[in-house]
Design a protein around this motif. Structure first.
Motif, PDB file in Angstrom:
ATOM      1  N   VAL A  77       0.850  -1.178   0.000  1.00  9.22           N
ATOM      2  CA  VAL A  77       0.000   0.000   0.000  1.00  9.22           C
ATOM      3  C   VAL A  77       0.890   1.234   0.000  1.00  9.22           C
ATOM      4  CG1 VAL A  77      -1.819   1.270   1.211  1.00  9.22           C
ATOM      5  CG2 VAL A  77      -1.794  -1.226   1.251  1.00  9.22           C
ATOM      6  N   TYR A  78       0.689   2.101  -0.988  1.00  9.40           N
ATOM      7  CA  TYR A  78       1.506   3.296  -1.146  1.00  9.40           C
ATOM      8  C   TYR A  78       0.697   4.538  -0.786  1.00  9.40           C
ATOM      9  CZ  TYR A  78       4.519   0.230  -3.917  1.00  9.40           C
ATOM     10  OH  TYR A  78       5.322  -0.789  -4.332  1.00  9.40           O
ATOM     11  N   VAL A  79       1.277   5.388   0.038  1.00  3.90           N
ATOM     12  CA  VAL A  79       0.704   6.695   0.345  1.00  3.90           C
ATOM     13  C   VAL A  79       1.742   7.731  -0.101  1.00  3.90           C
ATOM     14  CG1 VAL A  79      -0.257   8.202   2.123  1.00  3.90           C
ATOM     15  CG2 VAL A  79      -0.516   5.714   2.310  1.00  3.90           C
ATOM     16  N   PRO A  80       1.675   8.181  -1.353  1.00  2.86           N
ATOM     17  CA  PRO A  80       2.711   9.092  -1.861  1.00  2.86           C
ATOM     18  C   PRO A  80       2.733  10.391  -1.052  1.00  2.86           C
ATOM     19  CG  PRO A  80       1.407   8.189  -3.665  1.00  2.86           C
ATOM     20  CD  PRO A  80       0.700   7.828  -2.403  1.00  2.86           C
ATOM     21  N   PRO A  81       3.920  10.833  -0.602  1.00  3.44           N
ATOM     22  CA  PRO A  81       4.007  12.010   0.267  1.00  3.44           C
ATOM     23  C   PRO A  81       4.065  13.327  -0.493  1.00  3.44           C
ATOM     24  CG  PRO A  81       6.169  11.023   0.041  1.00  3.44           C
ATOM     25  CD  PRO A  81       5.219  10.149  -0.758  1.00  3.44           C
ATOM     26  N   HIS A  82       3.322  13.439  -1.566  1.00  2.00           N
ATOM     27  CA  HIS A  82       3.348  14.663  -2.369  1.00  2.00           C
ATOM     28  C   HIS A  82       2.462  15.725  -1.718  1.00  2.00           C
ATOM     29  CE1 HIS A  82       3.157  17.383  -5.764  1.00  2.00           C
ATOM     30  NE2 HIS A  82       3.992  16.619  -6.431  1.00  2.00           N
ATOM     31  N   PRO A  83       2.915  16.970  -1.605  1.00  2.00           N
ATOM     32  CA  PRO A  83       2.095  18.013  -0.967  1.00  2.00           C
ATOM     33  C   PRO A  83       0.775  18.265  -1.677  1.00  2.00           C
ATOM     34  CG  PRO A  83       4.065  18.960  -1.998  1.00  2.00           C
ATOM     35  CD  PRO A  83       4.256  17.476  -1.977  1.00  2.00           C
ATOM     36  N   LEU A  84       0.718  18.077  -3.000  1.00  2.00           N
ATOM     37  CA  LEU A  84      -0.545  18.281  -3.704  1.00  2.00           C
ATOM     38  C   LEU A  84      -1.560  17.193  -3.347  1.00  2.00           C
ATOM     39  CD1 LEU A  84       0.573  19.446  -7.261  1.00  2.00           C
ATOM     40  CD2 LEU A  84      -0.637  20.774  -5.533  1.00  2.00           C
ATOM     41  N   ILE A  85      -1.078  15.974  -3.115  1.00  2.00           N
ATOM     42  CA  ILE A  85      -1.973  14.906  -2.682  1.00  2.00           C
ATOM     43  C   ILE A  85      -2.556  15.246  -1.315  1.00  2.00           C
ATOM     44  CG2 ILE A  85      -2.030  12.493  -1.905  1.00  2.00           C
ATOM     45  CD1 ILE A  85      -0.184  11.816  -4.224  1.00  2.00           C
ATOM     46  N   LYS A  86      -1.708  15.731  -0.412  1.00  2.00           N
ATOM     47  CA  LYS A  86      -2.200  16.130   0.912  1.00  2.00           C
ATOM     48  C   LYS A  86      -3.188  17.286   0.795  1.00  2.00           C
ATOM     49  CE  LYS A  86       2.127  14.686   3.094  1.00  2.00           C
ATOM     50  NZ  LYS A  86       3.326  15.128   3.848  1.00  2.00           N
ATOM     51  N   HIS A  87      -2.913  18.221  -0.109  1.00  2.00           N
ATOM     52  CA  HIS A  87      -3.788  19.365  -0.299  1.00  2.00           C
ATOM     53  C   HIS A  87      -5.180  18.929  -0.744  1.00  2.00           C
ATOM     54  CE1 HIS A  87      -5.227  23.294  -1.744  1.00  2.00           C
ATOM     55  NE2 HIS A  87      -5.598  22.658  -2.849  1.00  2.00           N
ATOM     56  N   MET A 106     -11.532  15.644  -6.250  1.00  2.00           N
ATOM     57  CA  MET A 106     -11.465  14.189  -6.420  1.00  2.00           C
ATOM     58  C   MET A 106     -10.746  13.839  -7.725  1.00  2.00           C
ATOM     59  SD  MET A 106     -12.387  11.361  -4.827  1.00  2.00           S
ATOM     60  CE  MET A 106     -13.857  11.621  -3.822  1.00  2.00           C
ATOM     61  N   ALA A 107     -11.071  14.564  -8.796  1.00  2.26           N
ATOM     62  CA  ALA A 107     -10.443  14.295 -10.089  1.00  2.26           C
ATOM     63  C   ALA A 107      -8.945  14.610 -10.056  1.00  2.26           C
ATOM     64  CB  ALA A 107     -11.134  15.119 -11.173  1.00  2.26           C
ATOM     65  N   GLU A 108      -8.569  15.713  -9.402  1.00  2.00           N
ATOM     66  CA  GLU A 108      -7.156  16.077  -9.308  1.00  2.00           C
ATOM     67  C   GLU A 108      -6.379  15.052  -8.486  1.00  2.00           C
ATOM     68  OE1 GLU A 108      -5.573  18.228 -10.893  1.00  2.00           O
ATOM     69  OE2 GLU A 108      -6.992  19.740 -11.568  1.00  2.00           O
ATOM     70  N   LEU A 109      -6.981  14.599  -7.391  1.00  2.00           N
ATOM     71  CA  LEU A 109      -6.336  13.574  -6.570  1.00  2.00           C
ATOM     72  C   LEU A 109      -6.156  12.293  -7.370  1.00  2.00           C
ATOM     73  CD1 LEU A 109      -5.267  12.560  -3.845  1.00  2.00           C
ATOM     74  CD2 LEU A 109      -7.625  12.001  -3.224  1.00  2.00           C
ATOM     75  N   GLY A 110      -7.188  11.909  -8.124  1.00  2.00           N
ATOM     76  CA  GLY A 110      -7.079  10.705  -8.949  1.00  2.00           C
ATOM     77  C   GLY A 110      -5.978  10.816  -9.979  1.00  2.00           C
ATOM     78  N   ARG A 111      -5.844  11.983 -10.586  1.00  2.00           N
ATOM     79  CA  ARG A 111      -4.787  12.186 -11.578  1.00  2.00           C
ATOM     80  C   ARG A 111      -3.403  11.959 -10.955  1.00  2.00           C
ATOM     81  NH1 ARG A 111      -4.853  16.761 -15.592  1.00  2.00           N
ATOM     82  NH2 ARG A 111      -5.957  17.949 -14.000  1.00  2.00           N
ATOM     83  N   LEU A 112      -3.185  12.515  -9.762  1.00  2.00           N
ATOM     84  CA  LEU A 112      -1.889  12.386  -9.105  1.00  2.00           C
ATOM     85  C   LEU A 112      -1.616  10.947  -8.680  1.00  2.00           C
ATOM     86  CD1 LEU A 112      -2.070  15.621  -6.941  1.00  2.00           C
ATOM     87  CD2 LEU A 112      -0.497  15.222  -8.845  1.00  2.00           C
ATOM     88  N   LEU A 113      -2.626  10.269  -8.158  1.00  2.00           N
ATOM     89  CA  LEU A 113      -2.425   8.891  -7.712  1.00  2.00           C
ATOM     90  C   LEU A 113      -2.181   7.951  -8.884  1.00  2.00           C
ATOM     91  CD1 LEU A 113      -5.159   8.702  -4.914  1.00  2.00           C
ATOM     92  CD2 LEU A 113      -2.674   8.703  -4.588  1.00  2.00           C
ATOM     93  N   ILE A 114      -2.884   8.171  -9.985  1.00  3.61           N
ATOM     94  CA  ILE A 114      -2.652   7.335 -11.170  1.00  3.61           C
ATOM     95  C   ILE A 114      -1.261   7.594 -11.734  1.00  3.61           C
ATOM     96  CG2 ILE A 114      -3.384   6.970 -13.567  1.00  3.61           C
ATOM     97  CD1 ILE A 114      -6.269   7.390 -12.577  1.00  3.61           C
ATOM     98  N   TYR A 115      -0.827   8.850 -11.706  1.00  2.00           N
ATOM     99  CA  TYR A 115       0.543   9.158 -12.136  1.00  2.00           C
ATOM    100  C   TYR A 115       1.554   8.384 -11.300  1.00  2.00           C
ATOM    101  CZ  TYR A 115       4.917  11.729 -12.586  1.00  2.00           C
ATOM    102  OH  TYR A 115       6.229  12.054 -12.761  1.00  2.00           O
ATOM    103  N   GLU A 116       1.369   8.406  -9.978  1.00  2.00           N
ATOM    104  CA  GLU A 116       2.295   7.694  -9.106  1.00  2.00           C
ATOM    105  C   GLU A 116       2.227   6.184  -9.336  1.00  2.00           C
ATOM    106  OE1 GLU A 116       4.594   8.800  -7.238  1.00  2.00           O
ATOM    107  OE2 GLU A 116       4.129  10.930  -7.178  1.00  2.00           O
TER     108      GLU A 116
END
Length: 286
Positions: A77-87, A106-116
């Motif tokens: 399980v990955y929790v990427p420590p990116h500040p935008l994800i936290k935001h 929700m869409a922005e968070l999904g974009r970042l998580l899929i990128y990771e």
């Protein structure tokens, strides 16, 4: 990258590896922009790469200083420590966030998580190309390799809305799964999956809330019936909780889960605490 392991006490059935889910934090490398270039695929100067270059440092309730191998049979399980994800997780948590902003968050968070989640997972082609100033070595994502996005309706649509901006050469299949408010058991009301997935497919399953785990387990069972192995699947979620992670770890060894945050508990109604409420209702104003 730091890997955080939390062992959840549970009894495994016979034949199930006695392994708890592994929860990890990933420190991403500098991003690389990859774009498909179809004419390059006809070149005889191409090479193909499926090498995974990620390394791990294992921890058991504390930071370890020596790298240790991570079992291929353990769920990660990955929790990427990116500040935008936290935001964006913080925007989603706020009960005052209006529906349009919630859905966009929700869409922005999904974009970042899929990128990771796609990091070091997509097959590539390499070769040479003529730039305005000279010949350059290049690397593109191979558009011939099958990649699929499967959002679980309703809320999965919001989390997967910007997926095509990260992975343009993908197909999207829809699963509609509702949860009984009394029993918390899932019911499948829409299934648009193919009869079988192409060999070697990579599947992103998008389910914003991993609470009790019933919905995502039902979805993964349907996908595996169509010829997909655990290691060909990555689950994308906004918030996850221990009951779902425990269930996934027991049933799907080798699975990878990417989530914005892990919350501590689930209440008697099956909602994650503190969570962010009903993701579907808040995304679509119902």
């Amino acid at each position: 990258m730091a890997l955080c392991r939390i062992n959840l006490p549970h009894r495994c059935s016979s034949g199930t590896p006695r392994l708890a889910p592994t929860w990890s934090l990933q420190n991403p490398n500098p991003p690389q922009l990859l774009s498909p270039f179809p004419s390059l695929l006809n070149s005889n100067k191409l090479s193909y790469s499926r090498i995974r270059r990620r390394s791990f440092i294992a921890m058991n309730a504390h930071m370890a200083t020596e790298p240790k191998p991570v079992s291929d049979d353990r769920m990660l399980v990955y929790v990427p420590p990116h500040p935008l994800i936290k935001h964006w997780v913080s925007v989603l948590r706020n009960e005052q966030t209006p529906c349009p902003i919630f859905k966009n968050a929700m869409a922005e968070l999904g974009r970042l998580l899929i990128y990771e989640a796609s990091r070091d997972w997509l097959p590539t082609v390499t070769g040479e190309i003529q730039s305005p100033m000279g010949v350059a070595s290049v690397e593109f994502v191979d558009p011939r390799e099958p990649v699929a996005i499967i959002p679980i309706l309703r809320a999965g649509l919001a989390l997967a809305e910007y997926a095509s901006s990260v992975l343009p050469a993908t197909k999207m299949y829809h699963l509609g799964i509702s949860r009984d408010e009394e029993t918390l058991q899932p019911t499948i009301y829409l299934n648009k999956l193919p009869e079988n997935f192409p060999e070697g497919s990579r599947i992103f399953v998008v389910d914003p809330m991993l609470a009790t785990g019933g919905t995502v387990v039902a979805a993964l069972d349907l996908i595996k019936e169509r010829g997909i192995d655990n290691k060909q699947i990555k689950v994308i979620s906004a918030v996850a909780a221990p009951p779902a992670l425990k269930k996934l770890g027991e049933k799907f060894p080798g699975l990878h889960v990417y989530t914005g945050i892990i919350d501590p508990t689930v209440n008697e109604k099956g909602f994650i605490i503190p969570g962010l409420g009903d993701a579907g209702d808040r995304s679509f104003g119902t």
